[in-house]
Design a protein around this motif. Sequence first.
Motif, mmCIF file in Angstrom:
data_model
loop_
_atom_site.group_PDB
_atom_site.id
_atom_site.type_symbol
_atom_site.label_atom_id
_atom_site.label_comp_id
_atom_site.label_asym_id
_atom_site.label_seq_id
_atom_site.Cartn_x
_atom_site.Cartn_y
_atom_site.Cartn_z
ATOM 1 N N SER A 1 0.695 -1.361 0.054
ATOM 2 C CA SER A 1 0.482 0.309 0.320
ATOM 3 C C SER A 1 0.477 1.414 -0.192
ATOM 4 O O SER A 1 1.951 1.183 0.544
ATOM 5 C CB SER A 1 -0.785 -0.018 1.223
ATOM 6 N N ARG B 1 4.797 -5.746 -8.071
ATOM 7 C CA ARG B 1 3.027 -6.605 -7.998
ATOM 8 C C ARG B 1 2.653 -7.579 -8.499
ATOM 9 O O ARG B 1 1.325 -8.189 -9.239
ATOM 10 C CB ARG B 1 2.271 -4.980 -8.813
ATOM 11 N N SER C 1 -4.392 1.372 -6.021
ATOM 12 C CA SER C 1 -4.071 2.177 -5.267
ATOM 13 C C SER C 1 -3.534 3.463 -5.782
ATOM 14 O O SER C 1 -2.836 4.350 -5.384
ATOM 15 C CB SER C 1 -2.312 1.625 -5.280
ATOM 16 N N TRP D 1 -7.606 -2.851 -6.727
ATOM 17 C CA TRP D 1 -6.936 -2.817 -6.481
ATOM 18 C C TRP D 1 -6.202 -1.873 -4.949
ATOM 19 O O TRP D 1 -6.026 -1.071 -4.855
ATOM 20 C CB TRP D 1 -5.016 -3.315 -6.566
ATOM 21 N N ARG D 2 -6.446 -2.620 -3.291
ATOM 22 C CA ARG D 2 -6.415 -1.814 -2.295
ATOM 23 C C ARG D 2 -7.237 -0.260 -3.012
ATOM 24 O O ARG D 2 -6.945 0.556 -1.693
ATOM 25 C CB ARG D 2 -4.756 -1.335 -2.093
ATOM 26 N N LYS E 1 -9.560 1.570 -1.177
ATOM 27 C CA LYS E 1 -9.621 1.490 1.151
ATOM 28 C C LYS E 1 -11.113 1.995 1.175
ATOM 29 O O LYS E 1 -11.409 1.153 2.783
ATOM 30 C CB LYS E 1 -8.874 2.781 0.997
ATOM 31 N N TRP F 1 -6.924 -6.966 -1.164
ATOM 32 C CA TRP F 1 -7.346 -5.888 -0.301
ATOM 33 C C TRP F 1 -7.699 -5.252 0.348
ATOM 34 O O TRP F 1 -7.868 -3.276 0.250
ATOM 35 C CB TRP F 1 -5.434 -4.868 -0.766
ATOM 36 N N CYS F 2 -9.057 -5.245 -0.630
ATOM 37 C CA CYS F 2 -10.510 -4.813 -0.230
ATOM 38 C C CYS F 2 -10.758 -4.850 1.275
ATOM 39 O O CYS F 2 -11.847 -5.310 1.399
ATOM 40 C CB CYS F 2 -11.109 -4.175 -1.126
#
Length: 621
Positions: free
Chosen positions: A67, A98, A460, A487-488, A490, A514-515
Amino acid sequence: MSPVFPMLTVLTMFYYMCLRRRARTAARGEMMNSHRTIVSNNRTSPLNAEVVQYAKEVVDFSSHYGSENSMSYTMRNLAGVPNVFPSSGDFTQTAVFRTYGTWWDQCPSASLPFKRTPSNFQSQDYVELTFEQQVYPTAVHILETYHPGAVIRILACSANPYSPNPPAEVRWEILWSEKPTKVNASQARQFKPCIKQINFPTNLIRLEVNSSLLDYYTELDAVVLHGTEDKPVLSLKTSLIDMNDLEDDDYEEKDGCGMDNLNKKFSSAALGEGPSNGYFDKLPYELIQLILKHLTLPDLCRLAQTCKLLNQHCCDPLQYIHLNLQPYWAKLSDTSLEFLQARCTLVQWLNLSWTGNRGFISVSGFSRFLKVCGSELVRLELSCSHFLNETCLEVISEMCPYLQELNLSSCDKLPPQAFNHIAKLCNLKRLVLYRTKIEQTALLSILNFCSELQHLSLGSCVMIEDYDVIASMIGAKCKKLQTLDLWRCKNITENGIAELASGCPLLEELDLGWCPTLQSSTGCFARLARQLPNLQKLFLTANRSVCDTDIEELASNCARLRQLDILGTRMVSPASLRKLLEACKELALLDVSFCSQIDNRAVLELNASFPKVFIKKSFTQ
């Protein structure tokens, strides 16, 4: 079949080899009588003490698994002393890129490769590190802790990032390079390649990697630079190598990044009296053009110096419909773009990724080039091009009316307001904004006006405040969307997933890795499976709530599924995975790393039953 066609093929290959040889000898002729390469087994003098230092700072990189707001799996972990080494395994304190393997090249979001990419350029990612003290390098040691073997090139820069005065000239030199090779062991190792001596001190080192042969993510722990304050003295044991003895591939390596020819030779100046055209003027114009398409850009530069006929062919804009300048990032400059400008009036695909940093390309130089060469552009790759600013994006929006693909991946120095100009590119079908500072207002404007989008990457993007609002706009405006990278992100919830599932029925690829705000108990993953039957790739990485019900819904509704990542879930059993593997005949990748119910025995049994599927089970020692 008529014998004419085989004969034509033979003639074509013969002329191609002749042209390639002529191009090489044209460039070699200038150095054969005056240059001889010295190869030595240099050793430092006892009086010249060796300095050993770990990286002080990571100043640039192309991607990372982690992150932007934490230290886990980020490139920043390469700074300082090792955190993990000599331990082996998957550790959050390491630096991880990645991607790995060829999976990303096989998914629906993959772009077509550029032609004319030199065979000796195979880098996919990079990281640049600074050190406290400038030294003449004698060794570079890389501490790899998991799936080693990704590093394929090490370079040194003459610029000192900590100097208050910018240098008049910035040079990059290759210390070591090698083609990607398979390393069978996944254990930790200290990689110690044999580097070449350079004639300037450095405290800026660049690692370039290719992870295509790896079975999983490579993990790097630290980089150690060995060197001396004073230039090492060559040992008395030296050998001379005549440049005539070098093979073509060796010559390309000695030629560095190949752009010196662009900067010095590939100009529009009239040719002097040179060699005759041989028999090339007997060939049809179109056939010569076809043969030249097999040459790399530096070869075209060299060949243009041989005779007027071939100069005319080498300068034909039809040779530059697809132009990949990324392999020459280390030398590409405003001067290079100026020399290429007249030949690129018909360019449709342009790759300037990694180029222009540290002042090599200016905003004015880029703008001049695009004003002449942007009218036919369909695809523009600008990943990690840190010279870009708002003016550059404004020029792109004005000069490239037919642009369909724009890649701004890791352009993290672009100010947020610059992205507003992208909304003017109404024909966009692919937009990559991974690791950029785009804000919500600009993105909503882009989504509103760019309704033809088929591929969108927002991985990101930490400046976006509410991903549910973004998902709602995507579902309302982007009906043709096929791939989406979140991806990621938040804060997307089941409400945003519902908007995506109902509004984008053509989705084939969805990355929700990664959520943390998504919970299986809301039914969001089951909804995806039922409403998106075309899914080929689904990443639910590090979502602890994925359960057997979700897997069974995928098995029932997503028969085309090829890649599934459920790393870290605690609620999926081997029985549900077996149902999935039986139903999804095209499944090729299944990542069950750190899935507490899936032990090594279960993985072995599944592998035995489904040998064509790559089932990954990561570990930590």
